[in-house]
Design an enzyme around this catalytic site. Structure first.
Site, PDB file in Angstrom:
ATOM      1  N   TRP A 254      25.372  -8.931  83.919  1.00  0.00           N
ATOM      2  CA  TRP A 254      24.606  -9.208  85.034  1.00  0.00           C
ATOM      3  C   TRP A 254      23.228  -9.713  84.495  1.00  0.00           C
ATOM      4  CZ3 TRP A 254      19.924  -6.767  86.398  1.00  0.00           C
ATOM      5  CH2 TRP A 254      19.487  -7.229  87.679  1.00  0.00           C
ATOM      6  N   HIS A 255      22.904  -9.017  83.429  1.00  0.00           N
ATOM      7  CA  HIS A 255      21.238  -9.225  82.744  1.00  0.00           C
ATOM      8  C   HIS A 255      21.156 -10.686  82.265  1.00  0.00           C
ATOM      9  CE1 HIS A 255      20.990  -4.871  83.358  1.00  0.00           C
ATOM     10  NE2 HIS A 255      19.754  -5.069  83.517  1.00  0.00           N
ATOM     11  N   GLY A 256      22.459 -11.320  81.730  1.00  0.00           N
ATOM     12  CA  GLY A 256      21.994 -12.368  81.016  1.00  0.00           C
ATOM     13  C   GLY A 256      23.516 -12.913  80.665  1.00  0.00           C
TER      14      GLY A 256
ATOM     15  N   PHE B 116      16.227 -12.393  84.396  1.00  0.00           N
ATOM     16  CA  PHE B 116      17.690 -11.940  84.557  1.00  0.00           C
ATOM     17  C   PHE B 116      17.885 -12.185  86.157  1.00  0.00           C
ATOM     18  CE2 PHE B 116      15.569  -8.976  81.540  1.00  0.00           C
ATOM     19  CZ  PHE B 116      16.051  -9.582  80.342  1.00  0.00           C
TER      20      PHE B 116
END
Length: 454
Positions: free
Chosen positions: A319-321, A454
């Site tokens: 999800w962060h990247g 993000f």
């Protein structure tokens, strides 16, 4: 538009506040909500007006699904499945398409062209917010009949770009309370204090530490240089993101809206799971409620719960990247919590000071993978942190000042008692004014918040 910009602080925010409370004073309550929703869309469109249709289409689609889950002709489970699929495909297209194409090229030797899409600002946050709404609607925990209300719920500008991640049932009742539609001096002062505190965290601390972190990640190789670089990033990320959160909560409070807490001194945690109960708390709750528990949580045995934790944090890393480094970071946190669970099961206990030290070192090591764009950079820093490249000071500029600032901030973080910020007389107001004025001197350049990536 950035919270730490002159345009926002001296033009946009005062105008939106004045319009909102004027319309409420005239008892035009629906118009005041519409004003705030349109202002939030303008805030979003300031970055790139071409993406307003995208967020509006996402809102209309999810609103229609949520409304039809109550009394619609289609089965709610089908609507939920359609909603989850569409939202995840939207995120997959904009955020992960090039990552998947480049990974495919690397695996197969093909030369498929990258799409080179610009990531829409805040897409992860407004997508997760709406996924939570659909799940809550399916569970009969949320219902919305007003399109204006729903647009405001998704786009409310304090949280739109980088959270906190909100729940419909917690937010919309606040916009409908009559007492919340009047100017409240207590909330104005408290919100202003939080805003100034967050502004100071961002422009005085985080942006100062950014220079040491950037320099170190690009060239640090020996022990002290490497630790200064990593600790600088550890503190930069905390002060940048918690500063944004303080500002968001403070801005919302000006409108008499209470946003959920998102940080609780995470670097004082004595376990990895404890860290996640203190860091980006609304994301942690989202991962728990909408991934870990639906996977089965700990209901199907110990080893199944271990698997579920690892899967949850793998997805949290993704999800962060879009990158293998983020996946590795998420995997490390999942495995770290699995090891903690196994240790607790066999009765392993550690002194608190040792548990804190191990947790803090683990967090710093994993931030290396989070920050480094390539594995060679991460390995260079980890090798330096281990002392294998020697203990020398290296040639990093301003190193002694970086060390002093890191030590000071670390002591403050670890020693400061847990107390929410409160306005307490003229001394607090004076401190707030000094922080604000002092912050203005650091406006050499206005930098975006890290979590905007993000």
């Amino acid at each position: 538009m950035l919270f730490n910009s002159y345009t926002f602080m001296f033009a946009f925010l005062p105008a939106v506040l004045a319009g909102y409370f004027l319309l409420n004073r005239l008892r035009l309550f629906l118009c005041s909500k519409l004003w705030l929703a349109l202002a939030s869309l303008a805030f979003y469109g300031w970055w790139n007006i071409r993406y307003i249709p995208l967020i509006l289409l996402s809102i209309l689609f999810n609103y229609a699904l949520g409304r039809n889950m109550h009394g619609g002709r289609l089965h709610p489970r089908l609507l939920l499945l359609a909603g989850l699929t569409a939202n995840l495909l939207l995120l997959l297209y904009y955020k992960y398409a090039d990552f998947l194409i480049s990974s495919w090229n690397g695996l197969t030797g093909s030369n498929a062209a990258l799409l080179e899409l610009v990531l829409p600002l805040g897409i992860s946050f407004f997508t997760f917010t709406q996924i939570a709404y659909l799940v809550d609607a399916y569970r009969q925990q949320a219902r919305e009949y007003s399109l204006v209300n729903y647009i405001l719920f998704v786009t409310f500008f304090p949280h739109l770009i980088a959270g906190p991640i909100l729940h419909h049932k917690d937010m919309m009742p606040q916009f409908d309370r009559l007492r919340g539609k009047r100017w409240n001096w207590g909330n104005i002062l408290q919100g202003s204090l939080l805003f100034c505190t967050g502004l100071g965290k961002k422009v005085i601390l985080a942006d100062t530490l950014a220079g040491y972190a950037d320099s170190g990640f690009s060239s640090a190789a020996c022990f002290i240089d490497s630790w200064v670089a990593v600790l600088s990033y550890t503190l930069q990320l905390y002060f940048d993101f918690s500063g944004y959160t303080d500002m968001a909560i403070g801005i919302a409070l000006l409108f008499n809206i209470v946003l959920p807490q998102n940080f609780n001194n995470p670097y004082r945690a004595i376990s990895i799971s404890g860290f996640w109960r203190r860091w980006h708390m609304t994301l942690s709750r989202f991962l728990r409620d909408y991934i870990y528990i639906p996977l089965g949580g700990n209901r199907n045995g110990f080893w199944t719960s271990i698997r579920n934790v690892i899967i949850t944090f793998l997805l949290g890393g993704l999800w962060h990247g879009a990158g293998w480094m983020f996946l590795l970071w998420g995997l490390l946190h999942g495995v770290g919590q699995a090891v903690e669970k196994i240790g607790a099961r066999i009765g392993l206990t550690l002194p608190k000071w040792l548990a804190w030290a191990l947790t803090f070192v683990f967090i710093n090591v994993t931030w290396v993978f989070f920050r480094a764009e390539e594995m060679p950079v991460a390995l260079r820093l980890l090798k330096g942190m281990s002392g294998l490249n020697g203990l020398g000071l290296g040639t990093a500029p301003g190193l002694k000042w970086a060390i002093l600032l890191i030590l000071l901030l670390t002591v403050v973080i670890l020693v400061r008692p847990e107390q929410p910020l409160r306005v307490r007389g003229w001394k607090t107001l004076l401190a707030m004014a000094l922080i604000f004025v002092f912050s203005l001197f650091f406006f050499n350049r206005i930098t975006p918040f890290l979590y905007f990536n993000f």
